[in-house]
Design an enzyme around this catalytic site. Structure first.
Site, short mmCIF file in Angstrom:
data_model
loop_
_atom_site.label_atom_id
_atom_site.label_comp_id
_atom_site.label_asym_id
_atom_site.label_seq_id
_atom_site.Cartn_x
_atom_site.Cartn_y
_atom_site.Cartn_z
N LYS A 201 0.85 -1.19 0.00
CA LYS A 201 0.00 0.00 0.00
C LYS A 201 0.88 1.24 0.00
O LYS A 201 1.83 1.34 0.80
CB LYS A 201 -0.92 0.01 1.23
CG LYS A 201 -1.77 1.26 1.33
CD LYS A 201 -2.85 1.15 2.40
CE LYS A 201 -2.35 1.46 3.78
NZ LYS A 201 -3.47 1.56 4.76
N ASP B 134 -3.58 4.83 -0.78
CA ASP B 134 -4.39 5.35 0.33
C ASP B 134 -4.19 6.85 0.42
O ASP B 134 -3.07 7.33 0.62
CB ASP B 134 -3.96 4.67 1.64
CG ASP B 134 -4.76 5.14 2.85
OD1 ASP B 134 -5.80 5.81 2.66
OD2 ASP B 134 -4.35 4.85 3.99
N ASP C 195 -12.32 3.65 4.69
CA ASP C 195 -11.59 3.55 5.95
C ASP C 195 -12.21 4.53 6.92
O ASP C 195 -13.16 4.21 7.65
CB ASP C 195 -10.10 3.83 5.72
CG ASP C 195 -9.27 3.79 7.00
OD1 ASP C 195 -9.81 3.52 8.08
OD2 ASP C 195 -8.05 4.05 6.93
#
Length: 371
Positions: free
Chosen positions: A163, A190, A240
């Site tokens: 990530k 992210d 998230d």
């Protein structure tokens, strides 16, 4: 029926082995609060409040969690008879928000009850796996070459997914460079909510880079905008920060705001809520994975146990302790071998706190007793 006789709070600080930069701030150390619940029969459970130091990921901080734990959660804990760990979780839900603080108490209750029963935490939660796949999260680096070095190191260590943190000005170019250098590595990005619908062009470019998912591109409450974005992208949007409560997940599912869910124990207020989110997502066919907050060994052990549940079909952020800390707070470190982490089979969390080491790194300590 278990009654909690004492609550201990320890504010513990550890340096990171490598600075971690996100879209909002840089981390050079982590300061978390360890929670110890001791029952009247002497049974003990440990939990971790893994809140950030500053109010960037969420509104909570170490300072706010310390105050809420001391002034509200501990008194409520003393008033609650704990037969099952969710008894305490439901009682602490009287405190609005403050998920990180509540998560530490909930985790300690799960550790206490499962340890007292001689049962591994993973089994108590409903876990079915003996090993879980580990991914790794990499921060924003000074240069693309430095990022490529980090990726190469983690791929060589066997991690099953990489990530990358992104931010405006550090997005398409570094991600394209990583994809070109590592075409077969499962990769996702992210943004921690830093983009807006005005950045659709950037997100569309990322959509063409063969990513597993784009995590939290828009602000947490922008569920309608996230649904619109998901309609425009072939890459799954992963939620998230948008999902702090189970009701948030219900809303996201109704709107179609994403096709993947990152379940964080801390963000959702504990293992109890995390299991409920897992069950709901699985019911709707949404794949989940366990995200991390750079937890120390105790919180990391809870994440590993949670990741053993059947709905966790994507690699989770349960990388080995050595990725973050030269030495961890448990007597044995959590290890990732060829991208796999063994699910503990010992009672409770399956890892014991190193009390001498913890004490040496404790900045503040408080013990509260039932009156």
């Amino acid at each position: 029926m278990t009654r909690i006789a004492s609550v201990q709070l320890r504010r513990v600080r550890l340096p990171l082995v490598h600075e971690f930069q996100t879209s909002s701030h840089a981390k050079r150390f982590l300061e978390h609060i360890l929670v110890t619940l001791t029952a009247s029969d002497g049974a003990v459970g440990w939990g971790e409040i893994a809140s950030p130091s500053g109010p960037f990921y969420s509104a909570e901080t170490v300072e706010s969690c310390w105050a809420v734990a001391r002034d509200h959660l501990a008194p409520l804990t003393f008033k609650t008879d704990v037969l099952e760990p969710y008894d305490l979780s439901d009682a602490l839900a009287k405190v609005r928000g403050n998920q990180f603080a509540r998560a530490g108490f909930d985790m300690a209750a799960w550790d206490l009850t499962s340890r007292a029963a001689g049962r591994p935490l993973a089994a108590a939660l409903g876990g079915t796996r003996a090993r879980v796949e580990a991914g790794v999260s990499l921060g924003i680096e000074p240069t693309i070459d430095a990022l490529l070095e980090q990726v190469a190191q983690r791929v060589a260590e066997g991690y099953r997914r990489v990530k990358l943190k992104i931010a405006p000005g550090w997005d398409v170019e570094p991600v394209r460079a990583v994809r070109a250098a590592f075409p077969a590595v499962p990769l996702h990005v992210d943004a921690n909510g830093v983009y807006t619908p005005g950045d659709l062009g950037v997100l569309t470019e990322l959509d063409g880079l063969g990513l597993l998912m784009i995590e939290q591109p828009y602000a947490p409450r922008a569920l309608a905008a996230l649904a619109d974005l998901q309609d425009r992208l072939s890459t799954p949007v992963c939620l998230d920060e948008s999902v702090e409560e189970l009701d948030d997940l219900h809303t996201a599912l109704r709107l179609g705001s994403g096709r993947v869910l990152n379940i964080k124990v801390s963000r959702m207020g504990g293992l109890t809520a995390a299991v409920r989110a897992h069950d709901l997502a699985r019911e709707h066919g949404i794949p989940v994975w366990c995200g991390g907050m750079h937890e120390f060994g105790l919180g990391r052990a809870a994440n590993v146990a949670l990741s053993a549940l059947p709905g966790f079909t994507l690699p989770s952020d349960v990388s080995g302790s050595d990725k973050y800390y030269a030495r961890d707070v448990t007597t044995e470190p959590i290890l990732s071998v060829d991208g796999l982490v063994e699910v503990p089979t010992g009672p409770g969390l399956g890892y014991d706190p190193d009390l001498e080491f913890i004490t040496a790194h404790t900045n503040d300590f408080l013990e509260l007793r039932r009156t």
